[in-house]
Scaffold this active site. Structure first.
Site, PDB file in Angstrom:
ATOM      1  N   GLY A  38      42.364  -4.943   7.700  1.00  0.00           N
ATOM      2  CA  GLY A  38      43.620  -5.643   7.990  1.00  0.00           C
ATOM      3  C   GLY A  38      43.497  -6.535   9.215  1.00  0.00           C
ATOM      4  CG  PHE A  62      51.048  -8.813  14.667  1.00  0.00           C
ATOM      5  CD1 PHE A  62      51.013  -9.851  15.587  1.00  0.00           C
ATOM      6  CD2 PHE A  62      51.885  -8.952  13.564  1.00  0.00           C
ATOM      7  CE1 PHE A  62      51.793 -10.975  15.430  1.00  0.00           C
ATOM      8  CE2 PHE A  62      52.665 -10.082  13.396  1.00  0.00           C
ATOM      9  CZ  PHE A  62      52.619 -11.098  14.326  1.00  0.00           C
ATOM     10  CB  VAL A  85      40.365  -1.903   1.642  1.00  0.00           C
ATOM     11  CG1 VAL A  85      40.008  -0.426   1.759  1.00  0.00           C
ATOM     12  CG2 VAL A  85      39.517  -2.741   2.582  1.00  0.00           C
ATOM     13  CD  GLU A 119      64.943 -13.661  13.163  1.00  0.00           C
ATOM     14  OE1 GLU A 119      64.932 -13.795  14.386  1.00  0.00           O
ATOM     15  OE2 GLU A 119      63.907 -13.519  12.501  1.00  0.00           O
ATOM     16  CG  ASP A 149      54.330  -2.440   9.908  1.00  0.00           C
ATOM     17  OD1 ASP A 149      54.628  -2.314  11.117  1.00  0.00           O
ATOM     18  OD2 ASP A 149      54.718  -3.391   9.197  1.00  0.00           O
TER      19      ASP A 149
END
Ligand SMILES: Cc1cc2nc3c(=O)[nH]c(=O)nc-3n(C[C@H](O)[C@H](O)[C@H](O)COP(=O)(O)OP(=O)(O)OC[C@H]3O[C@@H](n4cnc5c(N)ncnc54)[C@H](O)[C@@H]3O)c2cc1C
Length: 422
Positions: free
Chosen positions: A18, A21, A85, A176, A307
């Site tokens: 990954g 972030f 993966v 938003e 996460d």
């Protein structure tokens, strides 16, 4: 094992799954360190997820919020592999991908999260989501295509339904999106569609609980609510969507809302890759329960962060799924791997919460920064600055700034393209 990644080396091999972030922070922390690193991602780019909603509302082009992973992690000891993966063998210390197997000495799983429909299959079939770059383009395509269809529609009721967008989920993304869509409806669509009475277009923000922005102080929740209402967004609290079809959604009290575009931003759960760790217990939202030092029980060489992770054991409340948690955990894990290679113990994770910021259309936002609340124009300027600083790559920053300045002064949205017509 066919190890397609690196030439044989005596240095420990770290695999990072990954390039979000969390994963990128680990890779950056290991640049130039005495380890060989392979970053694996199913995309060759990193996505700046906090601005997805601007791509979805034609404010930014997708390229402005994506950056090539190879460029970000460039270092003599870091390699990138484009692969999905599919599994992890904790005993053999091997990762399985659609491009071959990779052996590791240390593994960092940071594959993020996916949309959670909480088992509502009909909604999953009909709604668009907002988790990846492709999703953002799909939302934009769907909203704009619906207006094109409305322009050709004779029946007033159907025309209005085609101009209706339902957003499900009153968290930061829903708020938003609602604000940005309301601005599109006010400033851009009336000029684009002179044949339509765009004031008839509806934007509904449906939230199952009794408040918007659950993680914000009450005063901010009220501000967000009032601001959206003043922009003509129909905010419905206590509105639980239970069903959907190609014509709209149904709520738990039987109310029916006809809408051409349904965007589900009501929840996330850990990447399904969490299930690949057969030995690891899973917590709420399918997140892997890891120790305080973020490793899988009995596997000090395997870390799960961002996460995907529920840190500190089942009894500890999970951290929110936000970028600062992922980044801080990535920094700690890079340090821990280096400590472990030197025979030292990893350190425990302690989250330093910098706060939350949510923008509500032009010149308006609500923010809580290190406990201090901000609203209105000041909050919006803070939001702008933080997002420009966070964005990776000078070119992206320049692109975003130019787009924002253009949109701000001209009330335009340059990227009103329908790339895939529904
Ligand atoms: C619409 C939206 C808006 C948000 N806005 C904000 C915000 O304003 N501020 C904030 O702090 N947080 C925000 N968040 C939350 C934030 O984006 C996440 O918490 C953060 O991205 C988590 O980082 P991560 O590294 O765990 O996962 P991600 O950043 O999602 O990275 C996961 C990476 O893993 C890759 N991957 C996934 N599965 C596989 C696989 N099987 N094989 C290979 N690669 C794989 C993905 O391609 C991706 O690059 C938002 C989230 C969403 C959905």
């Amino acid at each position: 094992v066919k190890n397609t990644t690196i030439a044989p080396s005596t240095r420990p091999h770290v695999i990072i799954v990954g390039a979000g972030f969390a994963g990128l922070r680990v890779a950056r922390g290991l640049r130039g360190a005495p380890v060989d690193v392979t970053v694996i991602d199913k995309h060759n780019y990193h996505t700046f997820i906090p601005l997805l909603y601007q791509v979805a509302t034609a404010g930014l082009e997708p390229e402005a919020i994506a950056h090539p992973v190879r460029r970000i992690v460039a270092a003599p000891n870091v390699r990138f592999r484009l692969a999905s993966v599919t599994g992890v063998d904790l005993q053999q210390r091997r990762v399985t991908t659609d491009a071959g197997d990779f052996a590791y000495d240390y593994l960092v799983l940071a594959a993020g999260s996916v949309t959670n429909f909480f088992g509502l299959e009909s909604v999953a079939e009909q709604a668009t989501t907002l988790r990846e770059l492709d999703d953002a383009e799909t939302v934009r395509d769907r909203v704009l295509s619906s207006f094109e269809a409305a322009a050709a529609e004779k029946s007033p009721a159907r025309r209005r339904a085609l101009m209706t967008t339902v957003l499900v989920g009153g968290g930061p993304t829903g708020v938003e999106l609602a604000g940005a869509l309301a601005e599109l409806r006010r400033h851009v669509l009336p000029r684009d569609f002179p044949e339509l009475d765009v004031s008839q277009a509806r934007i509904l923000l449906l939230e199952a609980s009794d408040r918007l922005l659950e993680a914000m102080p009450q005063r901010m929740q009220r501000k967000a609510f009032e601001k959206l209402r003043s922009m003509g967004v129909e905010v419905q609290l206590g509105a639980r969507v239970t069903d959907a079809d190609e014509r709209g959604v149904t709520l738990s009290d039987g109310e029916r809302i006809d809408a051409a575009a349904i965007v589900w931003v009501a929840g996330l759960r850990a990447s399904p890759l969490a299930h690949a760790l057969s030995d690891a217990p899973l917590g709420a939202a399918g997140r892997v329960i890891v120790s305080r030092s973020l490793n899988v029980p009995d596997h000090p060489e395997v870390f799960v962060i961002g996460d995907m992770a529920h840190a500190g054991g089942r009894d500890n409340p999970p951290h929110p799924m936000v970028a600062p948690v992922a980044i801080q955990q990535g920094g700690l894990v890079a340090e821990s791997i280096l400590r472990q290679t030197q025979g030292k113990k990893p350190r425990a994770f302690h989250y330093k919460d910098p706060g939350t910021m949510v923008t509500i259309g032009r010149s308006s936002a609500v923010a809580r920064v290190y406990g201090v609340p901000f609203t209105g124009f000041v909050a919006w300027l803070l939001w702008l600055t933080v997002h420009i600083v966070w964005l990776i790559g000078f070119r992206n920053r320049a692109l975003v700034l130019v787009n924002w300045a253009w949109n701000y002064f001209t009330y335009e949205r340059g990227v009103r393209l329908i790339r895939r017509r529904r």
